[in-house]
Write an enzyme that holds these catalytic residues in place. Structure first.
Site, PDB file in Angstrom:
ATOM      1  N   HIS A   2      60.535 -36.848 -11.552  1.00  0.00           N
ATOM      2  CA  HIS A   2      61.011 -38.096 -10.945  1.00  0.00           C
ATOM      3  C   HIS A   2      62.521 -38.164 -11.118  1.00  0.00           C
ATOM      4  O   HIS A   2      63.031 -38.739 -12.078  1.00  0.00           O
ATOM      5  CB  HIS A   2      60.299 -39.293 -11.585  1.00  0.00           C
ATOM      6  CG  HIS A   2      60.600 -40.609 -10.932  1.00  0.00           C
ATOM      7  ND1 HIS A   2      59.768 -41.704 -11.047  1.00  0.00           N
ATOM      8  CD2 HIS A   2      61.638 -41.016 -10.151  1.00  0.00           C
ATOM      9  CE1 HIS A   2      60.292 -42.726 -10.379  1.00  0.00           C
ATOM     10  NE2 HIS A   2      61.444 -42.344  -9.842  1.00  0.00           N
ATOM     11  N   HIS A  56      65.859 -38.666  -8.423  1.00  0.00           N
ATOM     12  CA  HIS A  56      66.450 -38.792  -7.075  1.00  0.00           C
ATOM     13  C   HIS A  56      67.745 -38.010  -7.129  1.00  0.00           C
ATOM     14  O   HIS A  56      68.644 -38.372  -7.903  1.00  0.00           O
ATOM     15  CB  HIS A  56      66.717 -40.263  -6.750  1.00  0.00           C
ATOM     16  CG  HIS A  56      65.475 -41.110  -6.833  1.00  0.00           C
ATOM     17  ND1 HIS A  56      64.736 -41.436  -5.725  1.00  0.00           N
ATOM     18  CD2 HIS A  56      64.841 -41.663  -7.899  1.00  0.00           C
ATOM     19  CE1 HIS A  56      63.689 -42.170  -6.105  1.00  0.00           C
ATOM     20  NE2 HIS A  56      63.731 -42.318  -7.419  1.00  0.00           N
ATOM     21  N   HIS A  72      56.524 -44.570  -5.185  1.00  0.00           N
ATOM     22  CA  HIS A  72      56.922 -45.521  -6.217  1.00  0.00           C
ATOM     23  C   HIS A  72      56.007 -46.750  -6.088  1.00  0.00           C
ATOM     24  O   HIS A  72      55.837 -47.278  -4.982  1.00  0.00           O
ATOM     25  CB  HIS A  72      58.360 -45.986  -6.008  1.00  0.00           C
ATOM     26  CG  HIS A  72      59.404 -44.991  -6.419  1.00  0.00           C
ATOM     27  ND1 HIS A  72      59.430 -43.701  -5.968  1.00  0.00           N
ATOM     28  CD2 HIS A  72      60.478 -45.134  -7.251  1.00  0.00           C
ATOM     29  CE1 HIS A  72      60.478 -43.083  -6.508  1.00  0.00           C
ATOM     30  NE2 HIS A  72      61.133 -43.922  -7.285  1.00  0.00           N
ATOM     31  N   GLU A  87      56.740 -50.615 -10.293  1.00  0.00           N
ATOM     32  CA  GLU A  87      57.997 -50.648 -11.060  1.00  0.00           C
ATOM     33  C   GLU A  87      58.372 -52.127 -11.170  1.00  0.00           C
ATOM     34  O   GLU A  87      58.244 -52.724 -12.232  1.00  0.00           O
ATOM     35  CB  GLU A  87      59.084 -49.828 -10.342  1.00  0.00           C
ATOM     36  CG  GLU A  87      60.449 -49.855 -11.038  1.00  0.00           C
ATOM     37  CD  GLU A  87      61.564 -49.148 -10.229  1.00  0.00           C
ATOM     38  OE1 GLU A  87      61.386 -48.904  -9.016  1.00  0.00           O
ATOM     39  OE2 GLU A  87      62.631 -48.860 -10.828  1.00  0.00           O
ATOM     40  N   ASP A 139      64.916 -40.394 -13.418  1.00  0.00           N
ATOM     41  CA  ASP A 139      65.063 -41.259 -12.234  1.00  0.00           C
ATOM     42  C   ASP A 139      66.427 -41.064 -11.563  1.00  0.00           C
ATOM     43  O   ASP A 139      66.525 -40.358 -10.564  1.00  0.00           O
ATOM     44  CB  ASP A 139      64.822 -42.727 -12.606  1.00  0.00           C
ATOM     45  CG  ASP A 139      64.331 -43.575 -11.444  1.00  0.00           C
ATOM     46  OD1 ASP A 139      64.097 -43.023 -10.351  1.00  0.00           O
ATOM     47  OD2 ASP A 139      64.181 -44.801 -11.619  1.00  0.00           O
ATOM     48  N   ASP A 140      67.459 -41.712 -12.097  1.00  0.00           N
ATOM     49  CA  ASP A 140      68.818 -41.621 -11.553  1.00  0.00           C
ATOM     50  C   ASP A 140      69.783 -41.447 -12.717  1.00  0.00           C
ATOM     51  O   ASP A 140      70.469 -42.390 -13.127  1.00  0.00           O
ATOM     52  CB  ASP A 140      69.150 -42.902 -10.766  1.00  0.00           C
ATOM     53  CG  ASP A 140      68.200 -43.120  -9.615  1.00  0.00           C
ATOM     54  OD1 ASP A 140      68.365 -42.458  -8.577  1.00  0.00           O
ATOM     55  OD2 ASP A 140      67.261 -43.918  -9.766  1.00  0.00           O
TER      56      ASP A 140
HETATM   57  N1  HPA Z   1      63.143 -47.206  -7.480  1.00  0.00           N
HETATM   58  C1  HPA Z   1      63.155 -47.308  -6.147  1.00  0.00           C
HETATM   59  N2  HPA Z   1      63.983 -46.615  -5.386  1.00  0.00           N
HETATM   60  C2  HPA Z   1      64.861 -45.801  -5.964  1.00  0.00           C
HETATM   61  C3  HPA Z   1      64.895 -45.665  -7.332  1.00  0.00           C
HETATM   62  C4  HPA Z   1      63.981 -46.411  -8.134  1.00  0.00           C
HETATM   63  O1  HPA Z   1      63.937 -46.346  -9.379  1.00  0.00           O
HETATM   64  N3  HPA Z   1      65.890 -44.776  -7.584  1.00  0.00           N
HETATM   65  C5  HPA Z   1      66.406 -44.374  -6.402  1.00  0.00           C
HETATM   66  N4  HPA Z   1      65.790 -45.005  -5.408  1.00  0.00           N
HETATM   67 ZN    ZN Z   2      62.667 -43.482  -8.702  1.00  0.00          ZN
END
Ligand code: HPA
Ligand code: ZN
Length: 340
Positions: free
Chosen positions: A18, A20, A198, A201, A279-280
């Site tokens: 996971h 991006h 996703h 969250e 994630d990022d």
């Molecule tokens: N959630 C939804 N979209 C996203 C995320 C995330 O954590 N990171 C990059 N795009």
């Molecule tokens: Zn994500």
């Protein structure tokens, strides 16, 4: 945490599922690419950009994340971004990585789909040749856009079908339930693509259920809100649906108020196939090992949990049997050969 456990977390073989790839763009690279491409940024300096990384929720992050991605124009830009991430992941003993990318963020600015996919792909190929790292691409549809836009995006990507293994669903979750993308996911399923989304969250557990029942996804990205629904939790455990959990992301986007209150251990105790991911990483303060270390510092997690999480990362990956077996054996050799 003691030095031995820290060393274990840092050195154990792992997969990242996971990430991006646009979320790996560090501020320095954003500014370098902006200069290279003559793109104007709304921020004066690297420090000013970093100072804006004070998020209050998912949307406040996405606004800055899409602004950062606006510097990506050429195939080489996508290569350089991916190369930087892979170098960093290799330091964290990531053996296999499945990269999300957001093509609509780029095609909407006139960037050709082949620049996006070929640039990322070429960096993965080089990492495999140079270090034996394996990897794959997962094309994400932006859920705040229409399903028709997702169909158009799929059509643009299909000439490059051999360069991505699946599709996902990301961006603003609330108000954009999985059902909105039922038809395009059905089409992707027919095409033999892997499916993830996703869900859970910021959105409710019902979004996890509809991702499973309507989209027929194989993994849930995040999914941390599943514990609000006991029947859903039991189902996820029984069907061994992996959750790709991102602890530092959850902290920075205020899904949890502090890591000590993160439910990762409860998810493991419920028998779920939990994985840890970044994630990022450029935006949320850490790559894979930062996520592992921060989470193990905040929660009463042990070396045995570390082993389970490392094994889960390969169990949940879209790997062929032989490659999965090779990586799981590497995890077992690592843990069996190390003093506890
Ligand atoms: N959630 C939804 N979209 C996203 C995320 C995330 O954590 N990171 C990059 N795009
Ligand atoms: Zn994500």
């Amino acid at each position: 945490m003691n030095d031995a456990l820290r060393h274990t977390l840092q050195q154990m073989p792992k997969a990242e599922l996971h990430i991006h790839i646009e979320g790996s763009l560090e501020p320095e690279l954003i500014f370098a690419l902006a200069r290279r491409n003559n793109v104007a940024l709304a921020f004066e300096s690297v420090d000013a950009l970093r100072a804006a990384y004070a998020f209050t929720d998912l949307q406040s992050f996405l606004d800055i994340y899409y602004a950062g991605a606006s510097v990506l124009l050429t195939e080489q830009d996508f290569y350089d971004m991916t190369r930087a991430y892979l170098l960093r992941a290799q330091q964290d003993q990531v053996r296999h990585t499945e990269l999300f990318f957001d093509p609509q963020t780029h095609t909407a600015r006139g960037v050709p789909m082949e620049f996006v996919i070929n640039g990322i792909w070429r960096a993965l190929q080089d990492a495999q040749q140079e270090w034996g790292m394996t990897g794959a691409l997962i094309l994400c549809f932006l859920r705040h856009l229409s399903e028709d836009d997702a169909f158009d995006t799929l059509e643009l990507a299909l000439p490059l079908r051999d360069k991505f293994i699946g599709v996902g669903l990301d961006s603003s979750e609330l108000g954009h339930p999985p059902e909105k993308f039922a038809r395009v996911f059905a089409k992707c399923r027919q095409l033999g693509l892997h499916l993830v989304a996703h869900a859970g969250e910021e959105g409710p557990p019902a979004y996890i259920t509809s991702a499973l029942d309507v989209l027929k996804v194989e993994r849930i990205d995040h999914g941390v809100r599943c514990l609000e629904d006991a029947a859903l939790t039991a189902r996820l455990a029984h069907e061994r649906i992996p959750l790709t959990v991102c602890p530092l992301s959850n902290l920075k986007l205020r899904v949890v108020d502090q890591l000590a209150n993160h439910n990762l251990l409860q998810l493991l105790d419920a028998g779920l196939v939990v994985t840890v991911n970044s994630d990022d990483p450029a935006y949320f303060g850490g790559y894979m090992n930062d996520n592992f270390i921060a989470t193990f510092e905040a929660l009463p997690l042990t070396r045995e949990h570390a082993r389970v999480l490392a094994r889960n990362s390969f169990d949940a990956a879209f790997l062929d049997g032989a490659t999965r077996h090779k990586y799981l054996a590497e995890v077992d050799t690592f843990f069996d050969g190390q003093p506890a």
